[in-house]
Design an enzyme around this catalytic site. Structure first.
Site, mmCIF file in Angstrom:
data_model
loop_
_atom_site.group_PDB
_atom_site.id
_atom_site.type_symbol
_atom_site.label_atom_id
_atom_site.label_comp_id
_atom_site.label_asym_id
_atom_site.label_seq_id
_atom_site.Cartn_x
_atom_site.Cartn_y
_atom_site.Cartn_z
ATOM 1 N N ASP A 1 44.379 -7.177 -3.829
ATOM 2 C CA ASP A 1 44.850 -7.815 -2.600
ATOM 3 C C ASP A 1 46.327 -8.217 -2.704
ATOM 4 O O ASP A 1 46.707 -9.028 -3.557
ATOM 5 C CB ASP A 1 43.956 -9.049 -2.355
ATOM 6 N N ASP B 1 42.340 -9.472 8.286
ATOM 7 C CA ASP B 1 40.991 -9.948 7.973
ATOM 8 C C ASP B 1 40.081 -9.939 9.187
ATOM 9 O O ASP B 1 40.453 -10.408 10.259
ATOM 10 C CB ASP B 1 41.059 -11.384 7.446
HETATM 11 C C1 GAL Z 1 42.504 -12.083 1.955
HETATM 12 C C2 GAL Z 1 41.728 -10.798 2.104
HETATM 13 C C3 GAL Z 1 40.276 -11.174 2.336
HETATM 14 C C4 GAL Z 1 39.785 -11.968 1.147
HETATM 15 C C5 GAL Z 1 40.664 -13.191 0.919
HETATM 16 C C6 GAL Z 1 40.293 -13.952 -0.336
HETATM 17 O O1 GAL Z 1 43.846 -11.770 1.751
HETATM 18 O O2 GAL Z 1 42.230 -10.020 3.152
HETATM 19 O O3 GAL Z 1 39.506 -10.002 2.532
HETATM 20 O O4 GAL Z 1 39.799 -11.148 0.012
HETATM 21 O O5 GAL Z 1 42.028 -12.820 0.836
HETATM 22 O O6 GAL Z 1 41.090 -15.101 -0.499
#
Ligand code: GAL
Length: 421
Positions: A149, A243
């Site tokens: 990520d 998200d």
């Molecule tokens: C975001 C991501 C989510 C999840 C989250 C966890 O950046 O897009 O899917 O992984 O972080 O903190």
């Protein structure tokens, strides 16, 4: 040319098994990965015990036998990195290797989460500067899938691309980064994107170097048209959007927003509109069927995001609809796309093996509305034998057109075959 690329090329020569541009491991995800992730329902409220309970529920519900394989722990497992650089899990995860063994003993696979930046979005240590060390440790725990990520790596992109350093401090968020880059002279954005590409390639090489097959799930929200370069840096799947959340607006933005991206998906490398929201409580049954059907037509990974240990019969029947799963997992590996639309009434289709075609009639309005399938507009000639994949019934032969009443925010999903087959 960067060093990791040379490393990859040498490895390819040694194995005589890699394409010249597509560096991802095809056999890892010949069809879109299926499984479950902690994130959509549990967020950071996760532990060893609850992950085990979800793995148990995956088996008991019949989901494993229907093809769901990965048990993915998203952000929230991390503790601190010690003086020798070893990243430890937090107190909720006392023994990651034992947890991996438990998941494997159930006939399932183990997924984990980190990122290329110094920290994850939630502020936990991520893999920046420790890629090889982390990859080795993940492999020793038995990890089979890694979601990577972007988050705070934007700061590194800003710094290394030559963006003004005083700005770079505020560059961790998408909005902050975009604002900074908008003020930079030509070439800086491209440089930042190249830094991002290199970071994904670096972890890809680190995973390859472990010798353990690990699905590489890229999460950088579709920035810099990742579908164009994701395969090159080993991505088996990549997020195409921000998200997802438990609303019809969100699932439709992420799902329908993939229109036009079908040519970039294929065996080993898939577009990912994010985890499913089916069963999280806010979508109506029709909206949930839209979520599941659209993902199947898109050839998207089917990663459930609900509480598997507490599913209503309705949720279970949606996640376990084998006819829809068969569309998603079709061996041809060709993603579907929008065929045509009349305002909020959309017809999407996906070519399947054996000459079949999946067709989704989507109603994006708040009132039940008729949607018409025109066979010529989805490239079908002659009559078609049609089956309704949610009603589980053959609806007979279609000649030229078929009109269905589609529920509010709902879908009618059909599978067409050559008539008389
Ligand atoms: C975001 C991501 C989510 C999840 C989250 C966890 O950046 O897009 O899917 O992984 O972080 O903190």
């Amino acid at each position: 040319m960067n060093r990791s690329w040379i490393g990859g090329a040498v490895l390819c020569l040694a194995l005589a098994a890699c394409g010249s541009t597509n560096a991802q491991q095809k056999d890892l995800a010949p069809t879109p990965p299926m499984g479950w992730s902690t994130w959509n329902h549990f967020h950071h409220d996760i532990s060893d015990a609850m992950v085990r309970a979800q793995a148990d529920a995956m088996v008991a519900s019949g989901m494993r036998d229907a093809g769901y394989t990965y048990i993915h722990i998203d952000g929230g497992w991390e503790g601190e990195r010690d003086a020798s650089g070893v990243l430890h899990p937090n107190q909720n995860f006392p023994d990651m290797k034992a947890l991996g063994d438990y998941i494997h003993s159930k006939g399932l696979k183990f997924g984990l989460y980190t990122g290329p930046g110094p920290r994850t979005c939630a502020g936990a240590p991520a893999s920046y500067g420790h890629e090889a060390q982390d990859a080795k440790m993940f492999a020793s725990w038995g990890v089979d899938y890694l979601k990577y990520d972007l988050c705070t790596f934007r700061e590194v992109m800003a710094q290394q691309s030559g963006a003004k350093i005083e700005d770079a401090a505020n560059s961790g968020s998408a909005a902050g980064y975009a604002k900074i880059m908008a003020q930079e002279p030509e070439g800086v954005v491209e440089k930042g994107n190249a830094v991002m590409e290199d970071a994904y390639e670096k972890m890809h090489q680190a995973l390859l170097d472990t010798g353990r097959p690990i699905v590489f799930s890229m999460c950088q929200y579709g920035e810099a048209k990742v579908w164009e370069w994701g395969p090159r840096v080993g991505g088996n799947m990549w997020r195409t959007s921000g998200d997802i959340s438990d609303t019809y607006a969100s699932i439709s933005a992420n799902g329908f927003g993939e229109a036009g991206l079908a040519p970039f998906a294929g065996p080993g490398h898939w577009n990912d509109p994010d985890f499913l929201e089916v069963g999280n409580g806010k979508l109506t049954p029709d909206e949930s069927r839209t979520n599941f059907s659209l993902w199947a037509i898109l050839a998207a990974p089917l990663m459930a995001g609900n509480d598997l240990a507490n599913m209503t019969p309705e949720t279970r029947s949606i996640l376990l609809n084998k006819e829809v799963i068969a569309v998603d997992q079709d061996a041809l590996g060709k993603a579907g796309d929008r065929a045509y639309q009349t305002g909020p009434l959309e017809v999407w289709s996906r070519h399947l093996s054996g000459g079949d075609l999946a067709v989704g009639l989507f109603n994006r309005t708040r009132i039940p509305t008729e949607v018409t399938l025109r066979l010529s507009a989805v490239g079908w000639s002659g009559p078609a034998a049609a089956r309704d994949l949610w009603a589980h019934r053959d609806i007979g032969e279609i000649h030229n057109e078929y009109t269905a009443m589609v529920p509010a925010h709902g879908v009618v999903l059909l599978r067409l075959s050559q008539s008389g087959k």
